[in-house]
Write a protein that holds these residues in place. Structure first.
Motif, short mmCIF file in Angstrom:
data_model
loop_
_atom_site.label_atom_id
_atom_site.label_comp_id
_atom_site.label_asym_id
_atom_site.label_seq_id
_atom_site.Cartn_x
_atom_site.Cartn_y
_atom_site.Cartn_z
N LYS A 143 0.84 -1.20 0.00
CA LYS A 143 0.00 0.00 0.00
C LYS A 143 0.87 1.25 0.00
O LYS A 143 1.88 1.31 0.71
CB LYS A 143 -0.90 0.03 1.24
CG LYS A 143 -2.06 -0.95 1.21
CD LYS A 143 -2.92 -0.73 2.45
CE LYS A 143 -4.06 -1.72 2.54
NZ LYS A 143 -4.86 -1.49 3.76
N LEU A 165 0.58 5.77 -1.50
CA LEU A 165 -0.33 6.88 -1.78
C LEU A 165 -0.42 7.14 -3.27
O LEU A 165 0.56 6.99 -4.01
CB LEU A 165 0.15 8.14 -1.07
CG LEU A 165 0.28 8.03 0.45
CD1 LEU A 165 0.75 9.36 1.04
CD2 LEU A 165 -1.05 7.62 1.08
N LYS A 166 -1.60 7.54 -3.70
CA LYS A 166 -1.84 7.79 -5.12
C LYS A 166 -1.17 9.08 -5.58
O LYS A 166 -0.65 9.18 -6.68
CB LYS A 166 -3.35 7.87 -5.38
CG LYS A 166 -3.72 8.09 -6.84
CD LYS A 166 -5.22 8.11 -7.01
CE LYS A 166 -5.61 8.30 -8.47
NZ LYS A 166 -7.09 8.32 -8.63
N GLN A 167 -1.15 10.10 -4.71
CA GLN A 167 -0.69 11.43 -5.11
C GLN A 167 -0.30 12.25 -3.88
O GLN A 167 -0.57 11.85 -2.75
CB GLN A 167 -1.84 12.15 -5.83
CG GLN A 167 -3.04 12.34 -4.91
CD GLN A 167 -4.35 12.55 -5.64
OE1 GLN A 167 -4.40 12.51 -6.85
NE2 GLN A 167 -5.41 12.80 -4.88
N ASP A 194 -5.98 10.53 3.71
CA ASP A 194 -7.24 10.46 2.99
C ASP A 194 -7.23 11.37 1.76
O ASP A 194 -7.76 11.02 0.71
CB ASP A 194 -8.41 10.84 3.91
CG ASP A 194 -8.69 9.77 4.96
OD1 ASP A 194 -8.18 8.63 4.80
OD2 ASP A 194 -9.39 10.07 5.95
N GLN A 254 -5.06 9.72 -0.83
CA GLN A 254 -5.69 8.47 -1.26
C GLN A 254 -4.74 7.26 -1.16
O GLN A 254 -3.82 7.12 -1.96
CB GLN A 254 -6.23 8.57 -2.69
CG GLN A 254 -7.32 9.62 -2.85
CD GLN A 254 -7.82 9.71 -4.29
OE1 GLN A 254 -8.04 8.70 -4.95
NE2 GLN A 254 -7.98 10.93 -4.76
N VAL A 289 -3.70 3.65 -1.83
CA VAL A 289 -3.98 2.68 -2.89
C VAL A 289 -3.18 1.41 -2.62
O VAL A 289 -2.14 1.44 -1.96
CB VAL A 289 -3.62 3.23 -4.29
CG1 VAL A 289 -4.58 4.33 -4.69
CG2 VAL A 289 -2.18 3.73 -4.34
N PRO A 328 -7.79 0.87 -5.79
CA PRO A 328 -8.33 1.50 -4.57
C PRO A 328 -8.17 0.59 -3.36
O PRO A 328 -8.26 -0.63 -3.47
CB PRO A 328 -9.82 1.71 -4.91
CG PRO A 328 -9.86 1.76 -6.41
CD PRO A 328 -8.79 0.81 -6.87
N GLU A 329 -7.92 1.21 -2.21
CA GLU A 329 -7.75 0.45 -0.97
C GLU A 329 -9.02 -0.32 -0.67
O GLU A 329 -10.13 0.24 -0.75
CB GLU A 329 -7.43 1.40 0.18
CG GLU A 329 -7.13 0.72 1.51
CD GLU A 329 -6.87 1.72 2.61
OE1 GLU A 329 -6.24 1.33 3.61
OE2 GLU A 329 -7.31 2.88 2.50
#
Length: 212
Positions: free
Chosen positions: A6, A8-10, A125, A128, A130, A209-210
């Motif tokens: 896991k 982070l997306k961004q 949060d 995001q 991922v 997505p998580e």
């Protein structure tokens, strides 16, 4: 990285105010400790006038590098609670910085722990979380009369359609997690009476997505 993990997306941020103190949570994906420190430096320079810039980061698929700092807050009230959030969410290769502008009202140790925990949570949060999972790219070839049935079914299957080309038949490039591959291909075979064909393209880690 070879396994699923896991991250982070961004890069993103969010903020809140508690008892007149302003807290801004920043989070960013980082592939190395150098990237994490560069991100930290950027936030520190942006908020040179802040009272504190506390941070926590985890680098490596197996969380081999874990660092945090209270940056002048009472020991154990900022960096450690932030690290606990990262550990509980299971994220790696990321850095979180929570910036505080003191508002004149003391929060106490418990209040600080809650505030920095919240700052870390809202940062994650916003960025995001991922799940980077090993995924197989497939090139599907579906006869025209069956495409509506297939495209409808794929809305409820664990697949992502990347591209669709309409020629003599319908060619769709889709992404499927390796763990779901057998189940998905069996369902497509049954759905099309084995008239759909597919070619396995490259494998890659993709940010899904998580779950949960």
């Amino acid at each position: 990285m070879h396994g699923d993990y896991k991250t982070l997306k961004q890069a993103a941020h969010d903020e809140f105010i508690v008892n007149k103190s302003r807290f801004i949570g920043y989070a960013s994906p980082c592939q190395s400790e150098e990237e994490a420190l560069a991100f930290l430096k950027t936030i520190r320079e942006k908020h040179r006038d802040a009272t504190h810039n506390c941070y926590a980061y985890v680098i490596g698929e197996n969380a081999g590098v874990m660092r945090y700092s209270d940056d002048g807050e009472p020991g154990g009230t900022a960096g450690l609670p932030m690290m606990e959030v990262l550990k509980s969410r299971g994220v790696v290769n990321c850095c979180v910085v929570v910036t505080r502008y003191f508002g004149g009202v003391l929060l106490g140790a418990g209040g600080l722990v809650r505030a920095y925990t919240k700052g870390c949570v809202i940062a994650l949060d916003a960025a995001q979380v991922v799940a980077m999972q090993l995924s197989q790219k497939l090139l599907l070839d579906v006869p025209y009369p069956l495409w509506d049935r297939v495209s409808h079914a794929m809305k409820s299957l664990p697949v992502l359609i990347e591209d669709t080309q309409f020629g003599a038949s319908v060619e769709a490039t889709v992404l499927v997690r390796v763990k779901d591959l057998e189940d998905v291909t069996q369902k497509l075979t049954a759905l099309t009476d084995a008239k759909a064909e597919w070619l396995e393209l490259e494998e890659t880690h993709y940010p899904w997505p998580e779950e949960g």
